[in-house]
Design a protein around this motif. Structure first.
Motif, short mmCIF file in Angstrom:
data_model
loop_
_atom_site.label_atom_id
_atom_site.label_comp_id
_atom_site.label_asym_id
_atom_site.label_seq_id
_atom_site.Cartn_x
_atom_site.Cartn_y
_atom_site.Cartn_z
N GLU A 52 -105.53 9.65 -37.76
CA GLU A 52 -104.32 9.80 -38.55
C GLU A 52 -103.22 8.88 -38.04
O GLU A 52 -102.48 8.27 -38.82
CB GLU A 52 -103.84 11.26 -38.52
N ARG A 68 -103.98 5.24 -38.97
CA ARG A 68 -103.66 4.97 -40.37
C ARG A 68 -102.17 4.88 -40.60
O ARG A 68 -101.66 3.98 -41.30
CB ARG A 68 -104.29 6.02 -41.27
N SER A 69 -101.42 5.83 -40.03
CA SER A 69 -99.97 5.85 -40.28
C SER A 69 -99.24 4.69 -39.60
O SER A 69 -98.23 4.20 -40.11
CB SER A 69 -99.38 7.19 -39.81
N THR A 75 -104.59 -1.92 -35.93
CA THR A 75 -105.95 -2.39 -36.20
C THR A 75 -106.36 -3.36 -35.11
O THR A 75 -105.53 -3.90 -34.39
CB THR A 75 -106.02 -3.09 -37.58
N THR A 125 -112.55 4.04 -35.64
CA THR A 125 -111.57 3.96 -36.73
C THR A 125 -110.71 2.71 -36.60
O THR A 125 -110.40 2.05 -37.59
CB THR A 125 -110.66 5.20 -36.74
#
Length: 321
Positions: A311, A314-315, A319, A102
């Motif tokens: 999660e 993303r929050s 990256t 991810t």
């Protein structure tokens, strides 16, 4: 011989022929087994792999060689093992094996590329500071961080739970600005000793001796309860963040193409190796415990962790390339 009898003979031969190599095939392992560690020497992943390798070798009757293949947050090691075709190469990775697909635009693998053998050890993460930081509690640390916005914290590597857990705690829950600086797991702890970064976030094992020696100051452990190796250091949850928990786990994986007999042998031998009293004691001294997850249970856990930390990725906006 009649035509029918001849056909029966041909069919019988066709059925029997493929069986011959299987009957003659040597039991796995046929030669030395290689465990590729996805992080550098001295990391918790490396410590666990080497401890297991010794006991596993005794059980399988073959040498077990440990090879470090660090880089790209553990991706290089995972990619190397994914590509292995010898049937005798394994991967020791951390929680990052679940996070990286991810976190990275192209990690170079997915969990489907591996068969989970076992989650062999887990440890709580820890927050600690250089002695020059005037904080002994998490509240005091957060107050200091608000007065020093952008203060650096050393962590175990981009996408590791010490990194993502710190982002969740500092930025999302506490609302303070901090600058993450990636090191190797062991190097992150020593970076705080040298005051290259005033704050550290790693799994507990590399920080533990430094906290005990007073070279860094333990602020909080991120387990569900206080760790028995540091009973005087409270949890994050105790210090105003109920339910907060971040740990680092270490798992043994085989390439998906590994022969079934190899995986089955490992499913039998790895739990035996991990149950050896001297190994249990050695890991416990480092705040590492075996959660007893093997095969399908280990695979399910790795996938659940992937969903959980996705999660946070993303929050937090984390990256990596």
């Amino acid at each position: 011989m009649t035509i029918a009898a001849g056909r029966r003979a041909v069919i019988a031969a066709a059925i029997a022929t493929p069986m011959a190599p299987r009957i003659a095939r040597a039991a796995w392992p046929e030669r030395a087994v290689r465990i590729v560690v996805a992080f550098p020497p001295g990391s918790s992943t490396d410590v666990v792999a080497r401890a297991l390798a010794q006991k596993l070798a005794e059980g399988i009757g073959q040498a077990v060689v440990v090879e470090n293949r660090g880089g790209a947050g553990g991706n290089l090691g995972a990619q190397a093992v994914k590509a292995a075709t010898d049937g005798h190469t394994l991967l020791m990775h951390s929680t990052a094996i679940s996070v990286n697909p991810t976190l990275y635009r192209n990690a170079g693998y997915t969990l489907d590329d591996f068969s989970a053998v076992a989650v062999v050890a887990t440890a709580p993460n820890a927050f600690f500071v250089h002695p020059s930081v005037p904080a002994t509690t998490l509240a005091e640390l957060l107050t200091w961080m608000r007065a020093n916005p952008g203060a650096a914290y050393a962590h175990s590597g981009t996408g590791t739970t010490p990194h993502l857990g710190a982002e969740l705690l500092f930025r999302t829950l506490a609302g303070v600005q901090a600058t993450p600086v990636a090191f190797g797991p062991a190097q992150a702890a020593t970076a705080v000793v040298g005051n290259q970064a005033p704050i550290g976030s790693t799994s507990l094992p590399p920080a533990l001796p430094l906290i005990r020696e007073g070279r860094v100051r333990g602020i909080a452990v991120a387990g569900a309860r206080r760790d028995p190796t540091l009973p005087d250091v409270p949890t994050v949850a105790e210090q105003g963040f109920p339910g907060f928990e971040a740990s680092t786990w270490f798992g043994l994986f085989a390439p998906a193409r590994t022969p079934t007999e190899g995986v089955q042998r490992l499913l039998a031998e790895v739990p035996r190796a991990m149950a050896a009293p001297d190994l249990v004691a050695r890991l416990a001294a480092l705040s590492l415990t075996d959660p007893g997850l093997h095969g399908d249970a280990a695979a399910a856990y790795a996938r659940a962790e992937a969903a959980r930390w996705a999660e946070v990725v993303r929050s937090s906006g984390a990256t990596a390339e």
